[in-house]
Design an enzyme around this catalytic site. Structure first.
Site, PDB file in Angstrom:
ATOM      1  N   ARG A   1       0.828  -1.207   0.000  1.00 29.28           N
ATOM      2  CA  ARG A   1       0.000   0.000   0.000  1.00 29.28           C
ATOM      3  C   ARG A   1       0.865   1.260   0.000  1.00 29.28           C
ATOM      4  NH1 ARG A   1      -2.797   3.215   4.117  1.00 29.28           N
ATOM      5  NH2 ARG A   1      -4.798   3.985   3.289  1.00 29.28           N
TER       6      ARG A   1
ATOM      7  N   PRO B   1      -7.014   7.081  -5.142  1.00 30.23           N
ATOM      8  CA  PRO B   1      -8.440   6.750  -5.256  1.00 30.23           C
ATOM      9  C   PRO B   1      -9.096   6.537  -3.893  1.00 30.23           C
ATOM     10  CG  PRO B   1      -7.159   5.498  -6.845  1.00 30.23           C
ATOM     11  CD  PRO B   1      -6.175   6.161  -5.937  1.00 30.23           C
TER      12      PRO B   1
ATOM     13  N   SER C   1       8.551   9.874  -2.071  1.00 31.41           N
ATOM     14  CA  SER C   1       8.095  11.070  -1.345  1.00 31.41           C
ATOM     15  C   SER C   1       7.225  10.729  -0.147  1.00 31.41           C
ATOM     16  CB  SER C   1       7.353  12.023  -2.286  1.00 31.41           C
ATOM     17  OG  SER C   1       6.234  11.383  -2.880  1.00 31.41           O
TER      18      SER C   1
ATOM     19  N   GLY D   1       4.532  10.221  -8.990  1.00 28.96           N
ATOM     20  CA  GLY D   1       5.413   9.146  -9.424  1.00 28.96           C
ATOM     21  C   GLY D   1       6.084   8.411  -8.276  1.00 28.96           C
TER      22      GLY D   1
ATOM     23  N   ASN E   1      -3.486   8.751   4.028  1.00 27.48           N
ATOM     24  CA  ASN E   1      -2.338   8.174   4.727  1.00 27.48           C
ATOM     25  C   ASN E   1      -2.369   8.360   6.240  1.00 27.48           C
ATOM     26  OD1 ASN E   1      -1.181   7.458   2.226  1.00 27.48           O
ATOM     27  ND2 ASN E   1      -0.224   9.474   2.018  1.00 27.48           N
TER      28      ASN E   1
ATOM     29  N   ASP F   1     -10.093  -9.225   2.592  1.00 26.19           N
ATOM     30  CA  ASP F   1     -10.497 -10.519   2.030  1.00 26.19           C
ATOM     31  C   ASP F   1     -10.952 -11.390   3.188  1.00 26.19           C
ATOM     32  OD1 ASP F   1     -10.705 -13.077   1.019  1.00 26.19           O
ATOM     33  OD2 ASP F   1      -8.718 -13.128   0.109  1.00 26.19           O
TER      34      ASP F   1
ATOM     35  N   HIS G   1       0.604   4.154  -2.844  1.00 27.41           N
ATOM     36  CA  HIS G   1       0.354   5.554  -2.493  1.00 27.41           C
ATOM     37  C   HIS G   1       1.534   6.447  -2.877  1.00 27.41           C
ATOM     38  CE1 HIS G   1      -3.208   5.131   0.526  1.00 27.41           C
ATOM     39  NE2 HIS G   1      -3.339   4.327  -0.509  1.00 27.41           N
TER      40      HIS G   1
ATOM     41  N   HIS H   1      -6.105  -6.150  -2.688  1.00 31.37           N
ATOM     42  CA  HIS H   1      -6.968  -6.213  -1.511  1.00 31.37           C
ATOM     43  C   HIS H   1      -7.291  -7.648  -1.120  1.00 31.37           C
ATOM     44  CE1 HIS H   1      -8.548  -1.792  -1.847  1.00 31.37           C
ATOM     45  NE2 HIS H   1      -7.261  -1.876  -1.588  1.00 31.37           N
TER      46      HIS H   1
ATOM     47  N   ASP I   1      -4.017 -14.330  -3.175  1.00 36.29           N
ATOM     48  CA  ASP I   1      -4.662 -15.241  -4.114  1.00 36.29           C
ATOM     49  C   ASP I   1      -5.841 -14.526  -4.763  1.00 36.29           C
ATOM     50  OD1 ASP I   1      -6.694 -15.216  -2.158  1.00 36.29           O
ATOM     51  OD2 ASP I   1      -6.010 -17.085  -1.251  1.00 36.29           O
TER      52      ASP I   1
END
Length: 317
Positions: free
Chosen positions: A61, A162, A75, A71, A93, A237, A65, A192, A245
């Site tokens: 993650r 997003p 950062s 890019g 965050n 999940d 992010h 996820h 998976d």
């Protein structure tokens, strides 16, 4: 599609992509200057994921992010100071981005082996790949040679990452803005299959959405009340929280996507067929996920003499 069940075939395809997508980056970038860097990263990640399996998802993650904000430039790793505002306290965050100490440990060991050579951005890219592999997911060749940003953008982090409340069209647009197509978006959303989310990110889904399994919603409500408990965690999940998976897509088939944005991938829209395919074909999901990770890792790298090689990932030199 049987040929895709061969892991070496998947690895070969992704290796070709890694070499061709961005000529400025190279899988062999550190072959002479820091030949042991990948092993150093792998050892620390193995220790971290063994200690806490969730860390594989947390590092993945972090990388996502990082790449979505100006890019893949490291950062997101910069701390706020009295004179510098980083991305750690941006809404996506704040109190949720984690794993910084693991990156610190890797950086310390890499610096001991090859001083001022390997960027924090590259360390994060390698760590994200290794976290996925350690949890049973696919591998890919990571293009290397990124340099580290001297700046960060809290505002871009607030707008470009997003939202868990996003519609399908918003998701497609967000990824398209980064050079990633709808197939990439649907494959990358499969990340996820590991990790957890805080109650405030899925509260509206379990109380307001209608395209949700009633038993699943009831289960999630037991630890995510209408008010309060914002930071209470639930697995993204419900089947295999610490195994990478295709169960994530099977959950979507059963209207058990935890986030609103998850279920949007299977809700009568353009990604339904692909989500259904991934739910039945783990090998294809692995192939597409690995290829999309290579594409994402090539978003806006700083190369050449631009940027810097940070000695401490939390602060500019």
């Amino acid at each position: 599609m049987a040929s895709f069940t061969n892991p070496s075939f998947v690895f070969a395809i992704v290796s070709i992509l890694a070499c061709s997508i961005n000529a400025q980056l190279s899988a062999n970038f550190y072959v002479s200057t820091c030949p042991n860097v990948q092993n150093i990263v792998r050892v620390v990640m193995r220790q971290a994921v063994t200690r806490e399996p969730r860390m594989g998802a947390s590092i993945l993650r972090l990388f996502f992010h990082d790449c979505f904000v100006n890019g893949c430039d490291g950062s997101i790793l910069l701390d706020d100071t009295a004179t510098f505002t980083g991305e750690k306290n941006a809404l996506p965050n704040q109190n949720s981005a984690r794993g910084f100490e693991v990156i610190d440990t890797i950086k310390t060991r890499v610096e001991a082996a090859c001083n001022a050579t390997v960027s924090c951005a590259d360390i994060l890219a390698l760590a994200a790949r290794d976290g996925v592999v350690l949890l049973g997911g696919p591998s890919w060749t990571v293009p290397l040679g990124r340099r580290d940003a001297r700046t960060a953008s809290q505002s871009a982090a607030n707008t470009d990452i997003p939202s868990p409340l996003a519609s399908l069209s918003a998701l497609i647009s967000s990824f398209a803005a980064k050079g990633l197509n709808a197939r990439d978006m649907t494959a990358l959303s499969g990340s996820h299959t590991i990790g957890q989310a805080q109650c405030f990110t899925f509260r509206s889904r379990i109380y307001n959405d209608t395209n949700i399994d009633s038993n699943f919603a009831a289960t999630r409500r037991t630890t995510c009340p209408v008010s309060g408990g914002n930071s209470n965690l639930a697995p993204l999940d419900i089947q295999t929280v610490n195994r990478f998976d295709n169960d994530y897509y099977q959950n979507l088939m059963n209207r058990r996507g935890l986030l609103h944005s998850d279920q949007e991938l299977f809700n009568g829209g353009s990604q339904d067929a692909l989500a259904r395919t991934y739910s039945a074909n783990n090998a294809l999901f692995f192939r597409d996920f690995a290829a999309a990770m290579v594409k994402m890792s090539n978003i806006g790298p700083i190369t050449g003499t631009n940027g810097e090689i940070r000695r401490n990932c939390r602060v500019v030199n």
